[in-house]
Enzyme design. Structure first.
Site, PDB file in Angstrom:
ATOM      1  CE  LYS A 111      -4.182  -1.971   1.448  1.00 15.35           C
ATOM      2  NZ  LYS A 111      -5.404  -1.867   0.931  1.00 15.35           N
ATOM      3  CE  LYS A 192      -6.586  -8.028  -1.566  1.00 15.96           C
ATOM      4  NZ  LYS A 192      -6.754  -7.739  -0.207  1.00 15.96           N
ATOM      5  CE  LYS A 195     -11.746  -2.547  -1.067  1.00 18.79           C
ATOM      6  NZ  LYS A 195     -12.163  -3.384   0.030  1.00 18.79           N
TER       7      LYS A 195
HETATM    8  P1  ATP Z   1      -8.014  -3.615  -0.057  1.00 15.98           P
HETATM    9  O1  ATP Z   1      -7.827  -4.517  -1.246  1.00 15.98           O
HETATM   10  O2  ATP Z   1      -8.471  -2.239  -0.364  1.00 15.98           O
HETATM   11  O3  ATP Z   1      -6.898  -3.681   0.964  1.00 15.98           O
HETATM   12  P2  ATP Z   1      -9.494  -5.669   1.152  1.00 15.98           P
HETATM   13  O4  ATP Z   1     -10.620  -6.099   0.300  1.00 15.98           O
HETATM   14  O5  ATP Z   1      -8.293  -6.523   1.282  1.00 15.98           O
HETATM   15  O6  ATP Z   1      -9.187  -4.190   0.766  1.00 15.98           O
HETATM   16  P3  ATP Z   1     -11.256  -5.646   3.345  1.00 15.98           P
HETATM   17  O7  ATP Z   1     -12.333  -5.092   2.514  1.00 15.98           O
HETATM   18  O8  ATP Z   1     -11.187  -5.147   4.750  1.00 15.98           O
HETATM   19  O9  ATP Z   1      -9.880  -5.412   2.648  1.00 15.98           O
HETATM   20  O10 ATP Z   1     -11.260  -7.225   3.343  1.00 15.98           O
HETATM   21  C1  ATP Z   1     -12.213  -7.885   4.106  1.00 15.98           C
HETATM   22  C2  ATP Z   1     -11.921  -9.333   4.220  1.00 15.98           C
HETATM   23  O11 ATP Z   1     -12.020  -9.941   2.940  1.00 15.98           O
HETATM   24  C3  ATP Z   1     -10.538  -9.695   4.751  1.00 15.98           C
HETATM   25  O12 ATP Z   1     -10.688 -10.801   5.633  1.00 15.98           O
HETATM   26  C4  ATP Z   1      -9.777 -10.082   3.515  1.00 15.98           C
HETATM   27  O13 ATP Z   1      -8.798 -11.043   3.818  1.00 15.98           O
HETATM   28  C5  ATP Z   1     -10.868 -10.686   2.651  1.00 15.98           C
HETATM   29  N1  ATP Z   1     -10.573 -10.546   1.233  1.00 15.98           N
HETATM   30  C6  ATP Z   1     -10.375  -9.405   0.552  1.00 15.98           C
HETATM   31  N2  ATP Z   1     -10.105  -9.641  -0.751  1.00 15.98           N
HETATM   32  C7  ATP Z   1     -10.158 -11.001  -0.889  1.00 15.98           C
HETATM   33  C8  ATP Z   1      -9.979 -11.876  -1.999  1.00 15.98           C
HETATM   34  N3  ATP Z   1      -9.708 -11.424  -3.196  1.00 15.98           N
HETATM   35  N4  ATP Z   1     -10.145 -13.212  -1.781  1.00 15.98           N
HETATM   36  C9  ATP Z   1     -10.454 -13.681  -0.569  1.00 15.98           C
HETATM   37  N5  ATP Z   1     -10.607 -12.896   0.525  1.00 15.98           N
HETATM   38  C10 ATP Z   1     -10.478 -11.578   0.380  1.00 15.98           C
END
Ligand code: ATP
Ligand code: LTN
Length: 327
Positions: A111, A192, A195
């Site tokens: 980040k 991964k 967004k």
């Molecule tokens: P950013 O990508 O902006 O850091 P994020 O999606 O990782 O955001 P959160 O929205 O807080 O962060 O994620 C919420 C939960 O979803 C966390 O437990 C994270 O591990 C899970 N998560 C996020 N993206 C994925 C993915 N692509 N596959 C599986 N789990 C995910």
């Protein structure tokens, strides 16, 4: 007693990665665990946020928790910023975190990469996350695979604090379920699903229309082999799609492989889209009913009150353990 604490940041629109890795697990776990499910808004502002957007997205995430099936009679749902104990214990955990270990966090590295200025809070983010978890004496934390390292740090901090100041915190276990814990981008299975990706076709949002979902899945990258087989080393694109199928249909990987073995990608992708649409449309409908409702406000106020009660007990113990004057 088994207790869960977890949350989804309101830092962007919710995508099916967050659904697979976190939200779908919350719904399942509330039957067996005492659940504290929060919206980590203090974590969202570690990177710049537009206040109006943050406000809307925060209520959105809360509404999606309920729309997806989290039951406020079973789980405590609340905003992190409504329970001041998070910030207080967060500070105390910062005092126990080493500069070097925070610098090794891959989420921080990713980040901060390419940015001119990075907030101090982005660096200390994992100490606050540890506080979130330890405040509730959580035994289990369901998260996606990307949070493994933060959970390890949380465990280290709990053990360090307990051995320095006396038994205060439960050392939590991560729950990273096999299927759905790592949903990758539809354009590139090495990244991964997120967004933050500028390519809108790389992710599916919970709020995407059925037509958008169908289009995005039709465009998802595959390979030239034309066999639906689960093999992350050789067929990462197709394996990712099979995993999404499994999350949304509840079927096993093997059952999906068997059904589409001879069908080619066209039929597979069409039926995958229908599985996703079939699950998301009712969630979207329930979301619309609840997002601007008094009911949601009542649930969140109630949740904050219950969460604050539980958090306060740990906070007082931690303060006493560290030698703060308490009356
Ligand atoms: P950013 O990508 O902006 O850091 P994020 O999606 O990782 O955001 P959160 O929205 O807080 O962060 O994620 C919420 C939960 O979803 C966390 O437990 C994270 O591990 C899970 N998560 C996020 N993206 C994925 C993915 N692509 N596959 C599986 N789990 C995910
Ligand atoms: N770091 C997580 C969000 C998060 C969290 C938590 C998850 C903040 N505090 C406590 C589980 C438990 C993320 O980036 N997805």
């Amino acid at each position: 007693m088994k207790r869960v604490l977890s949350g989804i940041k309101p830092s962007g629109e919710l995508n099916i990665g967050g659904y697979g890795g976190a939200l779908s697990q919350f719904v399942r776990m509330q039957e067996e665990y005492e659940c504290f499910l929060f919206i980590p808004d203090l974590h969202a502002v570690t990177v710049p946020q537009d206040p109006k957007e943050l406000l809307r997205r925060s209520m959105d995430i809360a509404a999606y928790y309920i729309a997806a099936g989290v039951d406020p009679d079973k789980a405590v749902i609340f905003f992190q910023s409504h329970v001041p104990a998070h910030a207080e214990l967060g500070w105390m955990m910062e005092t126990q975190s080493h500069f070097g270990e925070l610098g090794r966090m891959t989420q921080f590295k990713e980040k901060s990469e390419g940015r001119d200025s990075v907030s101090a809070a982005l660096f200390t983010y994992p100490s606050l996350m540890a506080a979130d978890i330890l405040l509730y004496q959580a035994t289990h934390v369901p998260v996606g695979d990307d949070q493994k390292q933060h959970l390890e740090l949380t465990r280290d901090l709990a053990v360090r604090f307990n051995s320095r100041f006396g038994e205060t915190f439960t050392v939590p276990e991560p729950i990273i379920q096999g299927i759905g814990s790592r949903i990758m981008g539809l354009d590139d299975p090495s990244k991964k699903m997120s967004k933050s990706n500028p390519n809108r076709n790389s992710y599916i949002l919970l709020q995407d229309s059925p037509d958008d979902i169908r289009k995005k899945l039709a465009r998802a990258v595959t390979d030239s082999e034309m066999t639906v087989r689960y093999d992350w080393d050789r067929k990462p694109e197709v394996s990712n799609l099979i995993e999404i199928y499994a999350v949304f249909s509840g079927e096993s990987i093997e059952a999906i492989e068997r059904r589409y073995e001879r069908q080619g990608y066209g039929v597979f992708k069409k039926e995958l889209a229908e599985a996703v649409v079939g699950k998301l449309v009712p969630i979207q409908e329930r979301y619309k009913e609840i997002v601007d409702s008094e009911e949601l406000v009542r649930i969140l106020k109630n949740g904050a009150r219950k969460a604050a009660e539980a958090a306060e007990q740990t906070l007082v113990r931690a303060k006493r353990a560290m030698g703060f004057v308490t009356f």
